[in-house]
Design a protein around this motif. Structure first.
Motif, PDB file in Angstrom:
ATOM      1  N   ASP A 115       0.927  -1.133  -0.045  1.00  0.00           N
ATOM      2  CA  ASP A 115       0.052  -0.141   0.053  1.00  0.00           C
ATOM      3  C   ASP A 115       0.887   1.273   0.246  1.00  0.00           C
ATOM      4  N   THR A 158      -2.506  -8.614  -4.519  1.00  0.00           N
ATOM      5  CA  THR A 158      -2.562  -7.500  -5.308  1.00  0.00           C
ATOM      6  C   THR A 158      -2.590  -7.858  -6.876  1.00  0.00           C
ATOM      7  N   ARG A 204       0.625  -3.801 -12.277  1.00  0.00           N
ATOM      8  CA  ARG A 204       1.716  -3.367 -11.313  1.00  0.00           C
ATOM      9  C   ARG A 204       2.511  -2.200 -11.691  1.00  0.00           C
TER      10      ARG A 204
END
Length: 290
Positions: free
Chosen positions: A92, A129, A134
Motif C-alpha cells: 500500500d 495485489t 503493477r
C-alpha cells in the motif's frame, strides 16, 4: 563515483557490524534488497538468468529492508541507505510512505528508495495485489511517496488517480529534505519510468556492455522528457569489473553509484570476519584510489 555495499543475502546478525565497518572504510551507502517470501512453486522464469532459474536457495536470508535500514542507521552517522529494489506494487503506497518518511526523519535524511515491479506471479496472488496493473500502480505509488516525502516537513497532500484515491491528509513526521526515488528495470517501460519519474536509475547485476547500453538509452529518454538538466543518479552493479580501470570506465559512462560485493570479488567465506576483511580490502585497493 560513490560506493554502495550490497546487503543482499546476508545473515541479519551481520548487518550491524558490516554497516559500521563500511562507514569507517569510506563507503557511501548500504543497499538492501527486498523479498517478502519465496514461493515453493513459481509459475514464471527468473528474467536475469539464461535458464530462468533463481540463483539462490529458499532459505537464503533476506531481512526486511526497512527494518534493516532502521537498525543500521541507528549505529551510524554518515552512511546512507537505499533499497535495491523495493517491490512497490505489493505494498500500500500510503503505508509505505509513512515508513519511508519516518526512516528519513530518524536517520537525518540518509535514505533513498529504489523501486521495482517484481516478476513473481505468486507474490501478487498471495498478497492479494494485481500483477496486471503493477506498472500503472507503481507510477501512482511513486507520485504518492514523492508528495509525502517532498522535503517540506508534514503538509496536507491528496491524490486522485486511477488506482489510488484519497482526500487531504497529513503524514507526520515527514522529512525536511526530499527522499530520492530510484527506479529499477532494464526493459523499455522500466527505463521510461526511470527517465520520467525517477531521481535515478538502479540496475540489476549485469555486464558493463548492458549497463552502458541502458545508460545511453536513459540519456535519450531523459532528453525526450525534458529532464536532461535534472540531477539523476545512475546506480549499478557490474558483474565483470574488478580493477580500478574498469570502475573508471563506468564512471566515464555516467555511473554515479557502484554497488559492490567485496567478499565475492575476493572469494571470501560467508563469515562476518571474512566479510569485514573483504570490505576493508576493497576500500584500500579501490575506493581509496578514487
Amino acid at each position: 563515483m560513490k560506493w554502495a555495499l550490497s546487503g543482499a543475502m546476508i545473515d541479519a546478525g551481520q548487518l550491524i557490524e558490516l554497516a559500521k565497518v563500511a562507514e569507517d572504510a569510506g563507503y557511501h551507502s548500504v543497499a538492501m534488497p527486498d523479498s517478502v517470501f519465496y514461493p515453493e512453486h513459481v509459475s514464471a522464469d527468473y528474467p536475469y538468468t539464461s535458464d530462468g532459474k533463481r540463483m539462490w536457495r529458499p532459505e537464503v536470508p533476506m531481512p526486511d529492508p526497512f527494518i534493516a535500514i532502521a537498525a543500521m542507521s541507528s549505529v551510524t552517522r554518515r552512511l546512507r541507505f537505499s533499497t535495491n529494489v523495493l517491490k512497490l506494487p505489493l505494498r500500500d503506497p500510503l503505508l509505505t510512505a509513512k515508513q519511508i518518511a519516518t526512516m528519513a526523519v530518524m536517520s537525518v535524511n540518509r535514505v533513498a528508495i529504489g523501486v521495482g515491479l517484481s516478476w513473481i506471479p505468486e507474490e501478487f496472488t498471495f498478497t492479494r495485489t494485481d500483477m496486471r496493473t503493477r506498472g500503472a500502480r507503481t507510477d501512482e505509488a511513486v507520485e504518492i511517496i514523492k508528495a509525502v516525502c517532498a522535503g517540506r516537513g508534514p503538509e496536507w497532500v491528496e491524490y486522485h488517480g486511477r488506482h489510488y484515491d484519497f482526500d487531504r491528509l497529513m503524514i507526520s513526521p515527514a522529512p525536511d529534505t526530499p527522499v530520492p526515488i530510484y527506479v529499477g528495470g532494464h526493459t523499455e517501460p522500466g527505463l521510461k519510468r526511470a527517465a520520467r519519474l525517477g531521481d535515478g536509475w538502479i540496475s540489476v547485476n549485469t555486464t558493463v556492455t548492458q549497463l552502458t547500453d541502458a545508460i545511453r538509452r536513459l540519456t535519450e529518454l531523459r532528453a525526450d522528457y525534458g529532464r536532461s538538466d535534472v540531477p539523476f543518479e545512475i546506480d549499478v552493479a557490474p558483474t565483470d569489473v574488478s580493477g580500478v580501470d574498469g570502475y573508471r570506465e563506468l564512471e566515464r559512462a555516467g555511473v554515479t553509484i557502484c554497488r559492490v560485493v567485496p567478499w565475492r570479488l575476493y572469494g571470501a567465506e560467508p563469515t562476518l570476519p571474512a566479510r569485514i576483511d573483504a570490505v576493508r580490502r576493497f576500500a584500500d585497493e579501490v575506493i581509496a584510489k578514487f
